[in-house]
Write a protein that holds these residues in place. Structure first.
Motif, PDB file in Angstrom:
ATOM      1  N   UNK A  85      69.865 -29.520 -37.076  1.00 57.66           N
ATOM      2  CA  UNK A  85      69.743 -31.396 -38.496  1.00 57.66           C
ATOM      3  C   UNK A  85      68.518 -31.107 -38.447  1.00 57.66           C
ATOM      4  N   UNK A  86      67.892 -31.173 -37.384  1.00 59.64           N
ATOM      5  CA  UNK A  86      66.460 -31.093 -37.066  1.00 59.64           C
ATOM      6  C   UNK A  86      65.615 -30.502 -38.653  1.00 59.64           C
ATOM      7  N   UNK A  91      74.543 -27.381 -43.466  1.00 54.79           N
ATOM      8  CA  UNK A  91      75.755 -26.427 -43.895  1.00 54.79           C
ATOM      9  C   UNK A  91      76.037 -26.138 -42.771  1.00 54.79           C
ATOM     10  N   UNK A  92      75.466 -25.061 -42.072  1.00 50.59           N
ATOM     11  CA  UNK A  92      75.172 -24.829 -40.744  1.00 50.59           C
ATOM     12  C   UNK A  92      75.801 -26.015 -39.705  1.00 50.59           C
ATOM     13  N   UNK A  93      75.759 -26.968 -39.747  1.00 47.06           N
ATOM     14  CA  UNK A  93      75.352 -27.962 -39.232  1.00 47.06           C
ATOM     15  C   UNK A  93      77.212 -28.938 -39.384  1.00 47.06           C
ATOM     16  N   UNK A  94      77.455 -28.559 -40.573  1.00 53.08           N
ATOM     17  CA  UNK A  94      78.932 -29.132 -40.869  1.00 53.08           C
ATOM     18  C   UNK A  94      79.528 -27.855 -40.335  1.00 53.08           C
ATOM     19  N   UNK A  95      79.687 -26.917 -40.249  1.00 52.76           N
ATOM     20  CA  UNK A  95      80.371 -25.319 -39.774  1.00 52.76           C
ATOM     21  C   UNK A  95      80.729 -25.597 -38.048  1.00 52.76           C
ATOM     22  N   UNK A 101      84.963 -30.074 -32.490  1.00 53.83           N
ATOM     23  CA  UNK A 101      86.037 -31.347 -32.972  1.00 53.83           C
ATOM     24  C   UNK A 101      87.456 -29.884 -32.958  1.00 53.83           C
ATOM     25  N   UNK A 102      87.107 -29.055 -33.439  1.00 49.88           N
ATOM     26  CA  UNK A 102      88.945 -28.342 -33.119  1.00 49.88           C
ATOM     27  C   UNK A 102      88.729 -27.717 -31.918  1.00 49.88           C
ATOM     28  N   UNK A 103      88.116 -27.212 -31.654  1.00 46.57           N
ATOM     29  CA  UNK A 103      88.200 -26.528 -30.341  1.00 46.57           C
ATOM     30  C   UNK A 103      87.836 -27.048 -29.123  1.00 46.57           C
ATOM     31  N   UNK A 104      87.453 -28.421 -29.525  1.00 45.59           N
ATOM     32  CA  UNK A 104      87.539 -29.625 -28.090  1.00 45.59           C
ATOM     33  C   UNK A 104      89.431 -30.148 -28.462  1.00 45.59           C
ATOM     34  N   UNK A 117      90.121 -18.820 -36.576  1.00 52.76           N
ATOM     35  CA  UNK A 117      90.865 -18.333 -37.145  1.00 52.76           C
ATOM     36  C   UNK A 117      90.774 -19.563 -38.301  1.00 52.76           C
ATOM     37  N   UNK A 118      90.119 -19.974 -38.343  1.00 49.43           N
ATOM     38  CA  UNK A 118      89.874 -21.453 -39.224  1.00 49.43           C
ATOM     39  C   UNK A 118      89.232 -20.808 -40.208  1.00 49.43           C
ATOM     40  N   UNK A 119      88.184 -20.539 -39.754  1.00 52.63           N
ATOM     41  CA  UNK A 119      87.456 -20.246 -41.350  1.00 52.63           C
ATOM     42  C   UNK A 119      85.824 -20.818 -40.541  1.00 52.63           C
ATOM     43  N   UNK A 120      85.680 -20.831 -39.294  1.00 50.94           N
ATOM     44  CA  UNK A 120      84.576 -21.353 -38.791  1.00 50.94           C
ATOM     45  C   UNK A 120      84.389 -20.948 -38.201  1.00 50.94           C
TER      46      UNK A 120
END
Length: 235
Positions: A85-86, A91-95, A101-104, A117-120
């Motif tokens: 973000x800084x 786009x990378x921040x969104x990835x 979120x998903x891995x946690x 495996x979900x494209x991130x």
């Protein structure tokens, strides 16, 4: 880890690793001091960290070892997101946010890399030193920090910022927090055992050149010009 190992091999094959000479490297004006600290760190590592890391690697099943390494990598996504973000890399921040979120959640605090495996895909990572470099702050001289190893005058204090942002720092119970940091250090050292086979010649020079080239690779958003004038996005 694989990219780091390939980077070391690339340095060796391209002839960039040479024995130390009397001529001072402009990026390493404090070589005499740095070498003394390097010897100290290497001695501590040889008799303390490395034997424990080898023991950890020997008794820990590979899937568990990789899972623990991924858990700490997942925690590090918080640092990545802030520096994304800084630097305006939204786009990378969104990835990286999606990965966190998903891995946690689904990935059990990062033990499994479900997001990949979900494209991130996992990025090489961002830190505050890279953020300062993004805004034009020069790296400054190379410096070896006691216990922590290779760095530069820009990157060394930047580690403090990254550490303050790290969620582990929010654990109130000091013994628990220190234990987590200890396991993280152990896991990181175990990951580096395999990379040591690529070291040739003068260890100090090799590690210094590998570190500085890696930082340039990251600061240029994974674009590094080789000795033949080509640009490589990945190693």
């Amino acid at each position: 880890m694989k990219k780091f190992m390939l980077l070391l091999a690339g340095i060796m094959l391209s002839g960039q690793v040479m024995a130390a000479t009397d001529a001072k490297d402009p990026e390493d004006p404090w070589e005499g001091f740095n070498r003394k600290v390097f010897v100290f760190n290497d001695t501590v590592d040889t008799y303390a960290f490395k034997p424990v890391a080898k023991g950890y690697k020997a008794i820990t099943p590979d899937p568990v070892e990789r899972g623990i390494s991924r858990m700490f990598s997942n925690v590090g996504e918080v640092v990545n997101i802030l520096n994304d973000l800084l630097q305006g890399k939204f786009k990378q921040a969104g990835n990286d946010t999606g990965r966190l979120v998903i891995n946690t959640t689904i990935g059990l605090v990062g033990f499994f890399d479900v997001a990949d495996n979900m494209g991130l895909p996992k990025n090489d990572g961002e830190d505050f030193g890279q953020t300062l470099g993004f805004y034009g702050v020069n790296s400054g001289p190379y410096v070896v920090i006691p216990f922590f190893g290779p760095s530069t005058m820009r990157d060394a204090p930047s580690r403090i910022v990254d550490r303050l942002v790290n969620p582990i720092n929010e654990v109130d119970h000091v013994p628990t927090r220190n234990t987590i940091y200890g396991v993280e250090l152990l896991s990181t050292r175990a990951d580096l055992l395999e990379a040591e086979k690529f070291i040739r010649g003068d260890r100090y020079t090799f590690i210094r050149d590998a570190y500085l080239q890696r930082r340039k690779f990251l600061l240029n958003d994974r674009l590094v010009e080789d000795d033949f004038g080509g640009d490589y996005e990945e190693f």
